[in-house]
Design a protein around this motif. Structure first.
Motif, PDB file in Angstrom:
ATOM      1  N   PRO A 118       3.349  -2.466  13.813  1.00 14.28           N
ATOM      2  CA  PRO A 118       4.096  -3.524  13.116  1.00 14.28           C
ATOM      3  C   PRO A 118       4.906  -4.338  14.120  1.00 14.28           C
ATOM      4  CG  PRO A 118       5.183  -1.422  12.818  1.00 14.28           C
ATOM      5  CD  PRO A 118       3.903  -1.146  13.553  1.00 14.28           C
ATOM      6  N   ALA A 119       5.096  -5.610  13.814  1.00 10.96           N
ATOM      7  CA  ALA A 119       5.831  -6.484  14.725  1.00 10.96           C
ATOM      8  C   ALA A 119       7.311  -6.106  14.784  1.00 10.96           C
ATOM      9  CB  ALA A 119       5.670  -7.937  14.297  1.00 10.96           C
ATOM     10  N   MET A 120       7.876  -5.754  13.639  1.00 13.15           N
ATOM     11  CA  MET A 120       9.295  -5.429  13.569  1.00 13.15           C
ATOM     12  C   MET A 120       9.495  -4.268  12.596  1.00 13.15           C
ATOM     13  SD  MET A 120      10.833  -9.275  13.418  1.00 13.15           S
ATOM     14  CE  MET A 120      12.490  -8.746  13.788  1.00 13.15           C
ATOM     15  N   PRO A 121      10.646  -3.576  12.679  1.00 15.97           N
ATOM     16  CA  PRO A 121      10.897  -2.482  11.732  1.00 15.97           C
ATOM     17  C   PRO A 121      10.871  -2.935  10.270  1.00 15.97           C
ATOM     18  CG  PRO A 121      12.434  -2.362  13.555  1.00 15.97           C
ATOM     19  CD  PRO A 121      11.667  -3.640  13.712  1.00 15.97           C
ATOM     20  N   GLN A 122      11.302  -4.163   9.980  1.00 22.15           N
ATOM     21  CA  GLN A 122      11.265  -4.677   8.610  1.00 22.15           C
ATOM     22  C   GLN A 122       9.823  -4.792   8.117  1.00 22.15           C
ATOM     23  OE1 GLN A 122      12.984  -5.771  11.295  1.00 22.15           O
ATOM     24  NE2 GLN A 122      14.104  -7.588  10.718  1.00 22.15           N
ATOM     25  N   ASP A 123       8.921  -5.161   9.027  1.00 17.73           N
ATOM     26  CA  ASP A 123       7.512  -5.266   8.650  1.00 17.73           C
ATOM     27  C   ASP A 123       6.955  -3.894   8.271  1.00 17.73           C
ATOM     28  OD1 ASP A 123       7.640  -7.959   9.227  1.00 17.73           O
ATOM     29  OD2 ASP A 123       6.781  -7.737  11.235  1.00 17.73           O
ATOM     30  N   TYR A 124       7.352  -2.878   9.015  1.00 14.16           N
ATOM     31  CA  TYR A 124       6.883  -1.527   8.712  1.00 14.16           C
ATOM     32  C   TYR A 124       7.383  -1.083   7.335  1.00 14.16           C
ATOM     33  CZ  TYR A 124       5.812   3.409   9.202  1.00 14.16           C
ATOM     34  OH  TYR A 124       5.314   4.669   8.998  1.00 14.16           O
ATOM     35  N   ALA A 125       8.636  -1.376   7.040  1.00 12.87           N
ATOM     36  CA  ALA A 125       9.199  -1.009   5.731  1.00 12.87           C
ATOM     37  C   ALA A 125       8.469  -1.733   4.606  1.00 12.87           C
ATOM     38  CB  ALA A 125      10.692  -1.329   5.690  1.00 12.87           C
ATOM     39  N   ALA A 126       8.123  -3.005   4.822  1.00 14.69           N
ATOM     40  CA  ALA A 126       7.395  -3.772   3.803  1.00 14.69           C
ATOM     41  C   ALA A 126       5.988  -3.200   3.604  1.00 14.69           C
ATOM     42  CB  ALA A 126       7.321  -5.238   4.199  1.00 14.69           C
ATOM     43  N   LEU A 127       5.326  -2.810   4.690  1.00  9.86           N
ATOM     44  CA  LEU A 127       3.994  -2.213   4.582  1.00  9.86           C
ATOM     45  C   LEU A 127       4.057  -0.886   3.831  1.00  9.86           C
ATOM     46  CD1 LEU A 127       2.591  -2.906   8.172  1.00  9.86           C
ATOM     47  CD2 LEU A 127       2.023  -4.115   6.064  1.00  9.86           C
ATOM     48  N   GLN A 128       5.073  -0.092   4.100  1.00  9.60           N
ATOM     49  CA  GLN A 128       5.234   1.179   3.400  1.00  9.60           C
ATOM     50  C   GLN A 128       5.503   0.961   1.908  1.00  9.60           C
ATOM     51  OE1 GLN A 128       4.721   4.298   4.347  1.00  9.60           O
ATOM     52  NE2 GLN A 128       4.065   3.598   6.353  1.00  9.60           N
ATOM     53  N   ARG A 129       6.252  -0.083   1.583  1.00 15.60           N
ATOM     54  CA  ARG A 129       6.529  -0.395   0.176  1.00 15.60           C
ATOM     55  C   ARG A 129       5.239  -0.765  -0.554  1.00 15.60           C
ATOM     56  NH1 ARG A 129      10.816  -4.921  -0.740  1.00 15.60           N
ATOM     57  NH2 ARG A 129       9.142  -6.091   0.192  1.00 15.60           N
ATOM     58  N   ILE A 130       4.380  -1.557   0.094  1.00 16.58           N
ATOM     59  CA  ILE A 130       3.091  -1.932  -0.508  1.00 16.58           C
ATOM     60  C   ILE A 130       2.222  -0.689  -0.687  1.00 16.58           C
ATOM     61  CG2 ILE A 130       0.944  -3.213  -0.117  1.00 16.58           C
ATOM     62  CD1 ILE A 130       3.267  -4.952  -1.048  1.00 16.58           C
ATOM     63  N   LEU A 131       2.203   0.200   0.307  1.00 22.01           N
ATOM     64  CA  LEU A 131       1.422   1.436   0.188  1.00 22.01           C
ATOM     65  C   LEU A 131       1.913   2.292  -0.977  1.00 22.01           C
ATOM     66  CD1 LEU A 131       0.766   2.726   3.814  1.00 22.01           C
ATOM     67  CD2 LEU A 131      -0.902   2.098   2.086  1.00 22.01           C
ATOM     68  N   ALA A 132       3.226   2.421  -1.127  1.00 21.79           N
ATOM     69  CA  ALA A 132       3.776   3.208  -2.227  1.00 21.79           C
ATOM     70  C   ALA A 132       3.438   2.576  -3.571  1.00 21.79           C
ATOM     71  CB  ALA A 132       5.287   3.347  -2.065  1.00 21.79           C
ATOM     72  N   LEU A 133       3.532   1.259  -3.653  1.00 20.99           N
ATOM     73  CA  LEU A 133       3.213   0.554  -4.893  1.00 20.99           C
ATOM     74  C   LEU A 133       1.729   0.736  -5.226  1.00 20.99           C
ATOM     75  CD1 LEU A 133       4.453  -1.288  -7.058  1.00 20.99           C
ATOM     76  CD2 LEU A 133       3.804  -3.231  -5.633  1.00 20.99           C
ATOM     77  N   TYR A 134       0.877   0.674  -4.219  1.00 27.48           N
ATOM     78  CA  TYR A 134      -0.555   0.871  -4.426  1.00 27.48           C
ATOM     79  C   TYR A 134      -0.836   2.298  -4.897  1.00 27.48           C
ATOM     80  CZ  TYR A 134      -5.563   0.917  -3.706  1.00 27.48           C
ATOM     81  OH  TYR A 134      -6.911   1.037  -3.901  1.00 27.48           O
ATOM     82  N   ALA A 135      -0.194   3.279  -4.258  1.00 26.94           N
ATOM     83  CA  ALA A 135      -0.399   4.676  -4.639  1.00 26.94           C
ATOM     84  C   ALA A 135       0.042   4.939  -6.068  1.00 26.94           C
ATOM     85  CB  ALA A 135       0.342   5.596  -3.670  1.00 26.94           C
ATOM     86  N   ALA A 136       1.125   4.304  -6.499  1.00 25.67           N
ATOM     87  CA  ALA A 136       1.632   4.525  -7.847  1.00 25.67           C
ATOM     88  C   ALA A 136       0.795   3.835  -8.920  1.00 25.67           C
ATOM     89  CB  ALA A 136       3.074   4.026  -7.954  1.00 25.67           C
ATOM     90  N   ASN A 137       0.080   2.773  -8.561  1.00 22.69           N
ATOM     91  CA  ASN A 137      -0.632   1.973  -9.558  1.00 22.69           C
ATOM     92  C   ASN A 137      -2.148   2.034  -9.451  1.00 22.69           C
ATOM     93  OD1 ASN A 137       1.228   0.107 -11.246  1.00 22.69           O
ATOM     94  ND2 ASN A 137       2.171   0.288  -9.238  1.00 22.69           N
ATOM     95  N   CYS A 138      -2.679   2.000  -8.257  1.00 23.57           N
ATOM     96  CA  CYS A 138      -4.092   1.696  -8.107  1.00 23.57           C
ATOM     97  C   CYS A 138      -4.940   2.812  -7.498  1.00 23.57           C
ATOM     98  CB  CYS A 138      -4.263   0.465  -7.212  1.00 23.57           C
ATOM     99  SG  CYS A 138      -3.206  -0.923  -7.685  1.00 23.57           S
ATOM    100  N   ALA A 139      -4.339   3.677  -6.723  1.00 21.28           N
ATOM    101  CA  ALA A 139      -5.120   4.700  -6.020  1.00 21.28           C
ATOM    102  C   ALA A 139      -5.799   5.626  -7.022  1.00 21.28           C
ATOM    103  CB  ALA A 139      -4.226   5.496  -5.074  1.00 21.28           C
ATOM    104  N   PRO A 140      -7.035   6.009  -6.725  1.00 26.29           N
ATOM    105  CA  PRO A 140      -7.754   6.907  -7.641  1.00 26.29           C
ATOM    106  C   PRO A 140      -7.145   8.296  -7.706  1.00 26.29           C
ATOM    107  CG  PRO A 140      -9.168   6.286  -5.773  1.00 26.29           C
ATOM    108  CD  PRO A 140      -7.852   5.624  -5.602  1.00 26.29           C
TER     109      PRO A 140
END
Length: 140
Positions: A118-140
């Motif tokens: 990630p370019a910056m620590p904020q970018d990493y946090a945003a990527l982790q938030r998207i992963l968590a949202l995906y896991a809660a909604n879309c992951a099989p």
């Protein structure tokens, strides 16, 4: 001789200029044309338009994006696939995405290299938030 060359050029290009363009129905929404497989009907056209607009804010070229497999997630967000281009203009192939309209969050599901560099620590946090949202909604 020059007139002959121009005349020949006009004759060659005339069919290209006279090709009829497909008519768009009056009041047709251009965003709806971005859903390639018609899955926007599953979540409703209004929600599909809102998902496309929200995700489009984070894409480099939202006008070239093509969406598919739109569906409602388990926890209220929307899932799907988008085929878009990278910063060089080359197609990257289908990428999974998740969009939470209530929270105003949408993003592509990051892959390994994006998470490792990630370019910056904020970018990493945003990527982790998207992963968590995906896991809660879309992951099989």
């Amino acid at each position: 001789m020059r007139r002959l060359a121009i005349g020949a050029l006009v004759l060659l290009l005339a069919p290209l200029l006279l090709v009829p363009r497909p008519a768009r129905a009056q009041g047709a929404d251009p965003a709806r044309a971005l859903v390639a497989d018609g899955s926007d009907r599953e979540i409703g056209p209004e929600r599909a338009d809102r998902v496309i607009a929200l995700l489009g804010q984070g894409l480099r070229t939202p006008a070239t994006a093509r969406y598919g497999q739109l569906r409602a997630g388990r926890a209220g967000a929307f899932c799907g696939v988008v085929d878009t281009t990278n910063r060089m203009g080359n197609p990257v192939g289908p990428r999974r995405f998740v969009a939470d309209l209530a929270a105003g969050i949408a993003g592509l599901v990051p892959d390994g290299p994006e998470l490792r560099n990630p370019a910056m620590p904020q970018d990493y946090a945003a990527l982790q938030r998207i992963l968590a949202l995906y896991a809660a909604n879309c992951a099989p």
